[in-house]
Design an enzyme around this catalytic site. Structure first.
Site, PDB file in Angstrom:
ATOM      1  NE  ARG A  46      -1.767  -1.306   3.574  1.00  0.00           N
ATOM      2  CZ  ARG A  46      -2.059  -1.513   4.833  1.00  0.00           C
ATOM      3  NH1 ARG A  46      -3.287  -1.423   5.250  1.00  0.00           N
ATOM      4  NH2 ARG A  46      -1.110  -1.827   5.710  1.00  0.00           N
ATOM      5  CB  ILE A  90      -4.582  -6.649  -1.302  1.00  0.00           C
ATOM      6  CG1 ILE A  90      -3.121  -6.796  -1.730  1.00  0.00           C
ATOM      7  CG2 ILE A  90      -5.348  -7.944  -1.506  1.00  0.00           C
ATOM      8  CD1 ILE A  90      -2.282  -7.659  -0.811  1.00  0.00           C
ATOM      9  CE  LYS A 144       5.942 -19.490   9.910  1.00  0.00           C
ATOM     10  NZ  LYS A 144       6.501 -20.020  11.083  1.00  0.00           N
ATOM     11  CG  HIS A 174      12.213 -20.282   6.329  1.00  0.00           C
ATOM     12  ND1 HIS A 174      11.138 -19.996   7.114  1.00  0.00           N
ATOM     13  CD2 HIS A 174      13.279 -20.309   7.154  1.00  0.00           C
ATOM     14  CE1 HIS A 174      11.545 -19.862   8.364  1.00  0.00           C
ATOM     15  NE2 HIS A 174      12.837 -20.050   8.423  1.00  0.00           N
ATOM     16  CE  LYS A 178      16.402 -22.935   8.737  1.00  0.00           C
ATOM     17  NZ  LYS A 178      17.247 -21.766   8.968  1.00  0.00           N
ATOM     18  CD  GLU A 212      11.881 -18.807  17.758  1.00  0.00           C
ATOM     19  OE1 GLU A 212      12.041 -18.156  16.727  1.00  0.00           O
ATOM     20  OE2 GLU A 212      10.782 -18.873  18.359  1.00  0.00           O
ATOM     21  CG  HIS A 236       9.280 -24.188  10.364  1.00  0.00           C
ATOM     22  ND1 HIS A 236       9.180 -23.850   9.037  1.00  0.00           N
ATOM     23  CD2 HIS A 236       9.065 -23.042  11.054  1.00  0.00           C
ATOM     24  CE1 HIS A 236       8.929 -22.547   8.938  1.00  0.00           C
ATOM     25  NE2 HIS A 236       8.840 -22.049  10.138  1.00  0.00           N
TER      26      HIS A 236
END
Ligand code: NAP
Length: 485
Positions: A46, A90, A144, A174, A178, A212, A236
């Site tokens: 936008r 959109i 995703k 993704h 890897k 993480e 994943h």
């Protein structure tokens, strides 16, 4: 190989993913001479920008996110000249006309990458179709999350399928971009020595950890509606599990590999209300410390009470001949003590130790595939420590490292999206997720969430900087197994 495209349209071009990953990845491919000479990249969002404004943003994205010694002004200039921009909301279908004009002939060499919230996928596809941009040759890539459950995922997939057939739909996970994940496939199927051992006779259990240290990183609105199970396990981690567990595909092509993965996903034993309390653990981080620095709890970070899980541990089973009785323990969480993504495969011990009479104990072999922070593969074997053994044989576990950084030091370490963007440009869907896989993943996840609701299970608090609630330790200890830490 399918035709290479000449126009890549990137929705969400002003967003975080485009800035951190997509533009730097495309630069990397350009720098290696892998982009088609005539490739144009049309960004859209936008924000009112023109080509020059988008190129300015592109420059700062590259300078901020590429290693300093990889950014070269000359290559950047060539790369930036590929960038164009069309402002478009959109939700306003009329705006698609401007995009159609910029694309020109959509039936020749166009790929479209949707890097926006999934709630915008359907209006985007409707807008593209109405503007004549859903030609039979256009490739459609989707980031995703593909929905929040099986039903919403089906709605998205139906909306896409109305204009883009499955063989032109590229669903991104993704992790599949890897190097170590692709190396897992090479390790299993380009070597003779693993496959005969790759089954319940010789493998004791498998652990998959995605830990993480970060908290919400400004993505609270999205994350609070998702939670660890849907944000990490549904996509994943189940993809990693499927690659570990799949049968040998007949070829390294999109149909053969994805056929084998989906069989595994469909063979996952459902975890229903009767098993949920023993087979799953959920947690939410409370105040604690990461690397010695105090960090707030999840509720504080998000500014309200929330029942969203930031940690989940599961014991999964794959009901087929190969994996009968082998537990797959999955664990993921935010605010863990360290950033660590790994697949840990524990083999069984030798059936009988000839060294026991000499006072030595053996330990079972382990294969550890590290994805983050470093990409490593390490096989832990027993070896004899040097010496004359007058006091008995001394055996020691030693790692046989296939450290990718060392073994392949001549290769540049790539961003995972480089591989996926190049495959999209060249039309190879092998490392993209097929609709039946996504839906099998959601069906398994939905069942767990329904079981949690039925049992009234809510996440247990754990201090930030720890490995989750103590119940996560009990999950494996009950089976006499410890998490690999
Ligand atoms: P983001 O930073 O919020 O960017 C969203 C993009 O969508 C912006 O370019 C925004 O630009 C555009 N947008 C929003 N509303 C729009 C509208 N009505 N019309 C046209 N464009 C609109 O999100 P992101 O982090 O880049 O993530 C994009 C998608 O990838 C999300 O689905 C996310 O879950 C997924 N994802 C992200 C990451 C990541 O590391 N960031 C990782 C995996 C998956 P304007 O405001 O200029 O319109």
């Amino acid at each position: 190989m399918a035709d290479r495209i000449s126009t890549l349209v990137m929705f969400g071009a002003t967003g975080d993913l485009a800035r951190r990953m997509l533009l730097p990845s495309l630069y990397g491919l350009d720098s290696d001479g892998l982009l088609p000479d005539n490739l144009r990249i049309i960004g859209t969002a936008r924000t009112e920008l023109d080509d020059a404004g988008f190129r300015e943003r592109g420059t700062s994205a590259l300078q901020e996110h590429l290693p300093e010694d990889f950014y070269a002004a000359g290559i950047a200039e060539r790369f930036l000249s590929r960038l164009h921009y069309v402002p478009l909301d959109i939700t306003q279908p009329a705006g698609f006309e401007g995009l159609a004009k910029a694309i020109g002939d959509p039936c020749h060499g166009v790929a479209i990458f949707l890097s926006t919230a999934p709630s915008l996928f359907k209006p985007t596809i409707d807008g593209l179709a109405a503007a004549g941009l859903a030609c039979p040759t256009v490739r459609m890539a989707l980031e995703k999350p593909l929905g929040t459950d099986l039903e919403s995922s089906r709605e998205i997939n139906d909306a896409v399928a109305a204009h883009f057939p499955e063989d032109r739909t590229f669903r991104i996970d993704h992790y599949l971009g890897k190097e170590t994940v692709q190396n897992l496939i090479a390790l299993r199927f380009a070597n003779l020595m693993f496959e005969p051992l790759w089954n319940s006779t010789h493998i004791d259990h498998v652990q998959i950890t995605v830990a993480e240290t970060v908290g919400l990183e400004g993505r609270g609105d999205y994350y609070d509606g998702a939670g660890a199970l849907r944000d990490m396990v549904q996509n994943h981690m189940l993809q990693l599990l499927a690659l570990v567990a799949m049968e040998p595909p007949s070829d390294f092509n999109a149909t053969a590999v994805r056929d084998e993965k989906v069989k595994v996903l469909r063979a996952l034993r459902p975890i229903g209300a009767a098993d949920a309390e023993l087979a799953t653990v959920t947690g939410q981080y409370a105040r604690g410390a990461i690397d010695g620095e105090p960090v707030p709890g999840y509720d504080e970070e998000i500014g309200r009470d929330s029942a969203t899980e930031t940690f989940v541990a599961l014991k999964a089973h794959i009901d087929n001949w190969r994996w009968k009785g082998v537990p797959f323990y999955l664990r993921t969480g935010k605010r863990m003590p360290m950033r660590d993504t790994e697949i840990f495969i524990q083999f069984k011990d030798v059936p009988y130790s000839i060294f026991a009479s000499r006072g030595a104990t053996t330990r079972p072999n382990k294969l550890v595939i590290g994805l983050q922070p470093e990409e490593t593969i390490s096989l832990h074997l027993m070896a004899k420590a040097p010496g004359l053994d007058r006091q008995g044989v001394r055996l020691r576990e030693i790692p046989l490292d296939i450290g990718l950084a060392n073994a392949f030091s001549e290769y540049r370490r790539r961003i995972a999206y480089e591989r996926l963007l190049l495959d999209l440009i060249e039309g190879d869907p092998t490392l993209f997720v097929r609709r039946d896989e996504v839906e099998a993943q959601w069906a398994w996840i939905d069942r767990i969430r329904a079981a949690w609701a039925e049992k009234g299970m809510s996440p247990k608090p754990y201090p930030a900087g720890t490995w989750g609630p103590s119940a996560a330790i009990a999950l494996t200890e009950r089976d006499g197994i410890s998490w690999n830490e």
